[in-house]
Write an enzyme that holds these catalytic residues in place. Structure first.
Site, PDB file in Angstrom:
ATOM      1  NE  ARG A 168      -7.501   4.111   5.579  1.00 49.46           N
ATOM      2  CZ  ARG A 168      -6.187   5.072   6.870  1.00 49.46           C
ATOM      3  NH1 ARG A 168      -6.072   5.866   8.094  1.00 49.46           N
ATOM      4  NH2 ARG A 168      -4.347   5.676   5.722  1.00 49.46           N
ATOM      5  CG  ASP A 227       3.835   1.696   9.438  1.00 51.55           C
ATOM      6  OD1 ASP A 227       2.920   2.398  10.315  1.00 51.55           O
ATOM      7  OD2 ASP A 227       3.535   1.953   7.929  1.00 51.55           O
ATOM      8  CE  LYS A 284      -1.332   1.913   4.268  1.00 56.79           C
ATOM      9  NZ  LYS A 284      -1.179   2.794   4.441  1.00 56.79           N
ATOM     10  CG  ASN A 285       2.440   2.693   3.630  1.00 58.86           C
ATOM     11  OD1 ASN A 285       1.313   3.396   3.477  1.00 58.86           O
ATOM     12  ND2 ASN A 285       2.702   2.288   4.699  1.00 58.86           N
ATOM     13  NE  ARG A 299       0.672   9.877  10.106  1.00 59.00           N
ATOM     14  CZ  ARG A 299       0.553   9.376  10.215  1.00 59.00           C
ATOM     15  NH1 ARG A 299      -0.350   8.948  10.217  1.00 59.00           N
ATOM     16  NH2 ARG A 299       0.878   8.888   8.900  1.00 59.00           N
ATOM     17  CB  CYS A 343      -3.623  11.590  11.748  1.00 61.37           C
ATOM     18  SG  CYS A 343      -3.941  10.022  11.218  1.00 61.37           S
ATOM     19  CB  ILE A 391       7.907   7.161  14.279  1.00 65.08           C
ATOM     20  CG1 ILE A 391       9.302   6.128  14.195  1.00 65.08           C
ATOM     21  CG2 ILE A 391       7.625   7.755  12.927  1.00 65.08           C
ATOM     22  CD1 ILE A 391      10.104   6.756  13.324  1.00 65.08           C
ATOM     23  NE  ARG A 428       0.844  12.756   8.302  1.00 70.41           N
ATOM     24  CZ  ARG A 428       1.737  13.612   8.002  1.00 70.41           C
ATOM     25  NH1 ARG A 428       0.213  14.896   8.537  1.00 70.41           N
ATOM     26  NH2 ARG A 428       2.382  13.578   7.868  1.00 70.41           N
TER      27      ARG A 428
HETATM   28  C1  UD1 Z   1       4.470   7.012   5.868  1.00 63.87           C
HETATM   29  C2  UD1 Z   1       3.805   5.480   6.298  1.00 63.87           C
HETATM   30  C3  UD1 Z   1       3.033   4.983   7.568  1.00 63.87           C
HETATM   31  C4  UD1 Z   1       4.301   4.999   8.730  1.00 63.87           C
HETATM   32  C5  UD1 Z   1       5.631   6.377   8.282  1.00 63.87           C
HETATM   33  C6  UD1 Z   1       6.445   6.413   8.974  1.00 63.87           C
HETATM   34  C7  UD1 Z   1       2.764   6.391   4.188  1.00 63.87           C
HETATM   35  C8  UD1 Z   1       1.070   6.469   2.753  1.00 63.87           C
HETATM   36  N1  UD1 Z   1       3.087   5.904   5.496  1.00 63.87           N
HETATM   37  O1  UD1 Z   1       3.640   8.149   7.013  1.00 63.87           O
HETATM   38  O2  UD1 Z   1       2.549   3.203   7.045  1.00 63.87           O
HETATM   39  O3  UD1 Z   1       3.902   4.526   9.847  1.00 63.87           O
HETATM   40  O4  UD1 Z   1       5.502   6.531   7.004  1.00 63.87           O
HETATM   41  O5  UD1 Z   1       6.977   5.176   9.141  1.00 63.87           O
HETATM   42  O6  UD1 Z   1       3.956   5.221   3.013  1.00 63.87           O
HETATM   43  N2  UD1 Z   1       6.495  14.966  10.655  1.00 63.87           N
HETATM   44  C9  UD1 Z   1       6.739  15.948  10.648  1.00 63.87           C
HETATM   45  N3  UD1 Z   1       6.651  16.766  10.032  1.00 63.87           N
HETATM   46  C10 UD1 Z   1       6.746  16.364   8.855  1.00 63.87           C
HETATM   47  C11 UD1 Z   1       6.497  15.557   7.863  1.00 63.87           C
HETATM   48  C12 UD1 Z   1       6.869  14.367   8.816  1.00 63.87           C
HETATM   49  O7  UD1 Z   1       7.061  15.987  11.849  1.00 63.87           O
HETATM   50  O8  UD1 Z   1       6.501  17.558   7.344  1.00 63.87           O
HETATM   51  C13 UD1 Z   1       6.665  13.396  11.809  1.00 63.87           C
HETATM   52  C14 UD1 Z   1       5.916  12.839  11.748  1.00 63.87           C
HETATM   53  O9  UD1 Z   1       4.685  13.621  12.124  1.00 63.87           O
HETATM   54  C15 UD1 Z   1       6.219  12.074  12.687  1.00 63.87           C
HETATM   55  C16 UD1 Z   1       7.455  11.617  11.699  1.00 63.87           C
HETATM   56  O10 UD1 Z   1       8.023  13.038  11.504  1.00 63.87           O
HETATM   57  O11 UD1 Z   1       6.341  11.771  13.534  1.00 63.87           O
HETATM   58  C17 UD1 Z   1       7.591  10.511  10.431  1.00 63.87           C
HETATM   59  O12 UD1 Z   1       6.310  10.791   9.764  1.00 63.87           O
HETATM   60  P1  UD1 Z   1       6.554  10.135   8.272  1.00 63.87           P
HETATM   61  O13 UD1 Z   1       7.635   9.051   7.819  1.00 63.87           O
HETATM   62  O14 UD1 Z   1       6.570  11.933   7.214  1.00 63.87           O
HETATM   63  O15 UD1 Z   1       5.654   9.592   7.916  1.00 63.87           O
HETATM   64  P2  UD1 Z   1       4.496   9.395   6.805  1.00 63.87           P
HETATM   65  O16 UD1 Z   1       5.089   9.643   5.714  1.00 63.87           O
HETATM   66  O17 UD1 Z   1       3.148  10.233   7.510  1.00 63.87           O
END
Ligand code: UD1
Length: 420
Positions: A399, A307, A22-23, A123, A118, A329, A94
């Site tokens: 989902r 995850d 999915k991701n 996030r 979320c 995370i 998201r």
């Molecule tokens: C992706 C995955 C999700 C997984 C996560 C971490 C997809 C669609 N989703 O989510 O399943 O749990 O990676 O492996 O691939 N953050 C900020 N600012 C930003 C972006 C992120 O502070 O602009 C923080 C987030 O709140 C979180 C951390 O960084 O605490 C990591 O998030 P991120 O790796 O970006 O996760 P996603 O891409 O949302």
């Protein structure tokens, strides 16, 4: 609202086919915005999140056509007619934020709703926005929307992420492939899904170096062409079913699974007493001995994935001894804890760590799913428990897990979906 009923205590045996990730599929679909030619994706999982992304791309003006009877091969292509990503779709998922980079790079403008709150943490998307600004985009927040403009082309830049973000790496990678000049992404996420995206972009004519490392160097090109790409197997679905085999003391073959993407998970499972082996068809998982409490900390790839945290916690709830599970995370990703405790688990949360004191037996109970991975951890606990468990609010599960009850029932689980 659908529920899932499980009567636990049956060891699983048989085979489960692992679907496309999915991701990986979500950013790859968004990459369809980067070309007017056809991008054909194979091994697309059939999930609600995929349908949400298809809806989003369709309202931007793209055609998304299944090219096989099962709908696992999708052809994506067409012109961007509408650069707006509305709140109604953004609030559902998201990952819709992944259209921002490609829209800006190809259409020069985007108006994307800020993703809704979320459940697993705040996030924010600040890294996505700062990175795009460094590529020359003008960004302002207006009425809950990100309004972004890139007059002329985006310009290559050196972007150093202060911490690892999967989504920000993907968004900036997709923006940089069409930017003018060279972009460097430092401290980039290294998840296999990013490698899959980068390989597909290169097949479309992008010039990305450093794939699989934390420093991606992108030489911008003027246009991308179509391509055909097969999505990697889902490592989180694999790890989840490995935990299902383990919690029931079963023995199953996970067809198409790739052990190389699961190194931290397979190491941890092995340490806790689960047998894993690679076979030509995929991966075999069995448990014959007692589970032993094993500490784990979530980290960006190649560390233990956040995850998989909830599923591993369900397993540790039935282990001998204690396990400390630390979540680094997301700040609020322990919502499965009170539900597991309702089933007889002994888990205490102290800040970012949960202490799990294993019990010999969980017992079935009605429980409530709060997010995707929490939901499936409750299904796992139900499979390992004695008696009946009902998991409510299973729309979270749909989902990200395709046909979960059919896949488990085919291996001998007593599980069914109750509608309404
Ligand atoms: C992706 C995955 C999700 C997984 C996560 C971490 C997809 C669609 N989703 O989510 O399943 O749990 O990676 O492996 O691939 N953050 C900020 N600012 C930003 C972006 C992120 O502070 O602009 C923080 C987030 O709140 C979180 C951390 O960084 O605490 C990591 O998030 P991120 O790796 O970006 O996760 P996603 O891409 O949302």
């Amino acid at each position: 609202m659908d529920r899932i009923r499980i009567r636990g205590g049956r060891p699983l045996s048989g085979e489960i086919a692992i679907g496309g990730a999915k991701n990986a599929a979500l950013p790859l679909m968004a990459a369809g915005l980067l070309t007017e030619e056809k991008l054909i994706l194979a091994n697309v999982p059939r999930l609600d999140d995929i349908r949400t992304m298809a809806m989003l791309l369709a309202q931007h003006g793209l055609d998304i056509t299944p090219v096989d009877p099962e709908g696992r091969r999708l052809a994506i292509g067409g012109q961007i007619r509408n650069p707006v990503a509305p709140y109604d779709i953004m609030r559902k998922m998201r990952a819709s934020i992944l259209v921002l980079g490609p829209l800006l790079a190809r259409a020069g403008e985007a108006r994307v709703s800020l993703p809704g709150g979320c459940a697993i943490g705040t996030r924010p998307v600040d890294l996505h926005l700062k990175g795009l600004e460094q590529l020359g985009a003008e960004i302002r927040l207006q009425g809950g929307y990100i309004e972004a403009l890139a007059p002329g082309r985006l310009r290559g830049a050196s972007i150093v992420f202060p911490f690892v973000s999967v989504g920000a790496t993907e968004n900036l990678l997709m923006a940089a492939v069409l930017a003018d000049g060279q972009t460097e992404l430092v401290n980039a996420a290294r998840e296999p899904e990013i490698e899959d995206l980068a390989r597909c972009l290169n097949a479309m004519g992008a010039r990305i170096d450093g794939i699989g490392t934390d420093r991606l160097v992108i030489e911008g090109v003027a246009r991308l062409s179509g391509a055909e790409h097969t999505i990697i197997p889902d490592r989180i679905e694999t790890g989840t079913y490995a935990c299902a085999a383990a919690i029931t003391g079963g023995d199953i073959l996970l067809r198409h699974a790739r052990l190389e993407h699961l190194s931290a998970v397979s190491r941890t499972l092995a340490e806790s007493g689960v047998d894993l082996s690679e076979t030509e068809a995929g991966m075999r998982v069995a448990r014959r001995n007692a589970l032993s409490g094993t500490d784990v900390m979530t980290e960006p790839y190649p560390g233990f994935p956040t995850d998989m945290q909830a599923q591993f916690m369900a397993l540790m709830a039935m282990a001998e001894g204690a396990a400390m599970i630390t979540e680094t995370i997301f700040e609020n990703r322990f919502m499965h804890v009170p539900e597991l405790n309702r089933m007889g688990a002994r888990i205490n949360v102290h800040g970012a760590s949960a202490i799990v004191r294993g019990v010999p037996q969980l017992s079935g109970a009605p429980v409530m799913a709060s997010d995707l991975r929490a939901s499936v951890s409750l299904v796992l606990a139900g499979l390992g428990a004695c008696g009946e468990t009902t998991v409510n609010r299973v729309y979270h599960l749909d989902r990200g897990y395709e046909a979960v009850e059919q896949k488990l029932a085919a291996c001998g689980a007593d599980i069914e979906r109750l509608s309404g």
